[in-house]
Design a protein around this motif. Sequence first.
Motif, PDB file in Angstrom:
ATOM      1  N   ALA A 222      -1.460   5.260  -6.163  1.00 37.88           N
ATOM      2  CA  ALA A 222      -1.627   6.583  -5.554  1.00 37.88           C
ATOM      3  C   ALA A 222      -1.209   7.636  -6.561  1.00 37.88           C
ATOM      4  O   ALA A 222      -0.217   7.455  -7.282  1.00 37.88           O
ATOM      5  CB  ALA A 222      -0.790   6.714  -4.289  1.00 37.88           C
ATOM      6  N   PHE A 223      -1.945   8.733  -6.611  1.00 34.39           N
ATOM      7  CA  PHE A 223      -1.654   9.814  -7.546  1.00 34.39           C
ATOM      8  C   PHE A 223      -0.794  10.884  -6.890  1.00 34.39           C
ATOM      9  O   PHE A 223      -0.940  11.184  -5.694  1.00 34.39           O
ATOM     10  CB  PHE A 223      -2.950  10.444  -8.053  1.00 34.39           C
ATOM     11  N   SER A 224       0.083  11.483  -7.699  1.00 31.74           N
ATOM     12  CA  SER A 224       0.817  12.658  -7.251  1.00 31.74           C
ATOM     13  C   SER A 224      -0.184  13.759  -6.940  1.00 31.74           C
ATOM     14  O   SER A 224      -1.320  13.748  -7.437  1.00 31.74           O
ATOM     15  CB  SER A 224       1.803  13.110  -8.325  1.00 31.74           C
ATOM     16  N   PRO A 225       0.197  14.742  -6.114  1.00 31.43           N
ATOM     17  CA  PRO A 225      -0.759  15.780  -5.712  1.00 31.43           C
ATOM     18  C   PRO A 225      -1.424  16.513  -6.869  1.00 31.43           C
ATOM     19  O   PRO A 225      -2.582  16.926  -6.748  1.00 31.43           O
ATOM     20  CB  PRO A 225       0.093  16.722  -4.858  1.00 31.43           C
ATOM     21  N   ASP A 226      -0.728  16.664  -8.000  1.00 28.36           N
ATOM     22  CA  ASP A 226      -1.340  17.361  -9.129  1.00 28.36           C
ATOM     23  C   ASP A 226      -2.138  16.433 -10.036  1.00 28.36           C
ATOM     24  O   ASP A 226      -2.733  16.878 -11.024  1.00 28.36           O
ATOM     25  CB  ASP A 226      -0.283  18.120  -9.931  1.00 28.36           C
ATOM     26  N   GLY A 227      -2.168  15.149  -9.723  1.00 29.06           N
ATOM     27  CA  GLY A 227      -2.973  14.201 -10.468  1.00 29.06           C
ATOM     28  C   GLY A 227      -2.396  13.752 -11.787  1.00 29.06           C
ATOM     29  O   GLY A 227      -3.060  13.036 -12.547  1.00 29.06           O
TER      30      GLY A 227
ATOM     31  N   GLY B  82       0.795  -1.215   0.000  1.00 26.57           N
ATOM     32  CA  GLY B  82       0.000   0.000   0.000  1.00 26.57           C
ATOM     33  C   GLY B  82       0.829   1.266   0.000  1.00 26.57           C
ATOM     34  O   GLY B  82       1.926   1.312   0.560  1.00 26.57           O
ATOM     35  N   GLY B  83       0.301   2.323  -0.629  1.00 30.11           N
ATOM     36  CA  GLY B  83       1.041   3.565  -0.714  1.00 30.11           C
ATOM     37  C   GLY B  83       0.151   4.791  -0.799  1.00 30.11           C
ATOM     38  O   GLY B  83      -1.063   4.697  -0.981  1.00 30.11           O
ATOM     39  N   ALA B  84       0.776   5.961  -0.676  1.00 27.69           N
ATOM     40  CA  ALA B  84       0.073   7.235  -0.784  1.00 27.69           C
ATOM     41  C   ALA B  84       1.080   8.327  -1.097  1.00 27.69           C
ATOM     42  O   ALA B  84       2.286   8.166  -0.855  1.00 27.69           O
ATOM     43  CB  ALA B  84      -0.672   7.565   0.509  1.00 27.69           C
ATOM     44  N   CYS B  85       0.591   9.456  -1.623  1.00 18.50           N
ATOM     45  CA  CYS B  85       1.446  10.602  -1.920  1.00 18.50           C
ATOM     46  C   CYS B  85       1.120  11.770  -0.999  1.00 18.50           C
ATOM     47  O   CYS B  85      -0.035  11.956  -0.587  1.00 18.50           O
ATOM     48  CB  CYS B  85       1.268  11.043  -3.371  1.00 18.50           C
ATOM     49  N   PHE B  86       2.154  12.560  -0.708  1.00 17.47           N
ATOM     50  CA  PHE B  86       2.033  13.720   0.172  1.00 17.47           C
ATOM     51  C   PHE B  86       2.760  14.908  -0.455  1.00 17.47           C
ATOM     52  O   PHE B  86       3.842  14.747  -1.040  1.00 17.47           O
ATOM     53  CB  PHE B  86       2.655  13.419   1.545  1.00 17.47           C
TER      54      PHE B  86
END
Length: 385
Positions: free
Chosen positions: A351-356, A82-86
């Motif tokens: 997971a998407f980068s903050p700008d999508g 699992g992952g996420a972007c910040f």
Amino acid sequence: MERRSFLRGAVIGTSAAAFGGSLWHGAAFAAPAQPGAGPYGALGAADSNGILLPAGFTSRVIARSGQTVSGTSYTWHNAPDGGACFVDGTGWIYVSNSEINPSGGASAVKFNSAGTITGAYRILSNTRQNCAGGATPWNTWLSCEEVSLGYVYETNPWGGTATRRDAMGRFKHEAAAADPVRQAIYLTEDESDGCFYRFLPTTWGNLSSGTLQVFKASTATSGTFTWQNVPDPDGSPTTTRNQVSGAKRFNGGEGCYYADDTVWFTTKGDNRVWQVNLAAGTYELAYDDSLVSGGGAPLTGVDNVTGTTSGDLFVSEDGGNMEICVITPDDIVAPFLRITGQSSSEITGPAFSPDGSRLYFSSQRGTTGSSSGGITYEVTGPFRA
């Protein structure tokens, strides 16, 4: 009900009371998503990384298990999950769990505004089989242990101290999703007779104390639901899923994603995506591979899930055709990408980068079929805003 209609209501500020009209009462629930032409077109030929993508999209390898992350001195962990972007200044950070037992934990890769890797490092150590998790609105990563009586650990994507959050319950944790409106964290449980939970912190933004509740419903695939407190969140001597009469059972809870008064979660045992409409207090199936018209379900082995501001859901496969599929707000499901030559692996951590504009994910066991063969990728292209 199509998700586009629901999300539109959320965007223009429709109140919960408005859902008491004919929109919900007396209306049949929508049929789950069906195959159709996806918003990005057909998949092209495999690229140099063995990934089939729509026109306009490209892939690159970010990291490989057991190898130094390019431009850093850090060795990437095994079995990325699992992952996420910040957001990090003008750049961003991608965090990734390690699903090995013992010594699971999590790592992070830092990018500048151009997408160049500028650092990589460990953010959690000495835990067990960290599978999925979720980001919080206060920019921490909840890393979940997928073991019996497992814990949730709250970690700092920039490194530093990680804290075990005992109040969030001890069970076979999978994923987490934060709901700032109801100030709740939703939690999935990876058991064949698992439950769906929410944690209500005593103080929003502080997970050191609060109330763990379980989802209750009497119907199979759609209807109304309630929440009831779990009397003993530490799961001993009675497991959390067996403490509340009437708690609804789900077959292998996996990914979890929240947006606009709705939480979606997946169950791998029956290849379903569930949609919980929190403002209306109802739930239904967003996708079920056994209900695909004419057979040939495009999405099987459902696992991690994420979404975009356009309302698209991106669901990764554990097995299947090694695809990430998109489910649109118009209830169309179609492949977005496919990884070739890695049939003994699974796709994790979308997971998407903050700008999508960039999608990160991993092939947990890569071409080798071993946890030491994990590969983490980035796909860049014209994602729908």
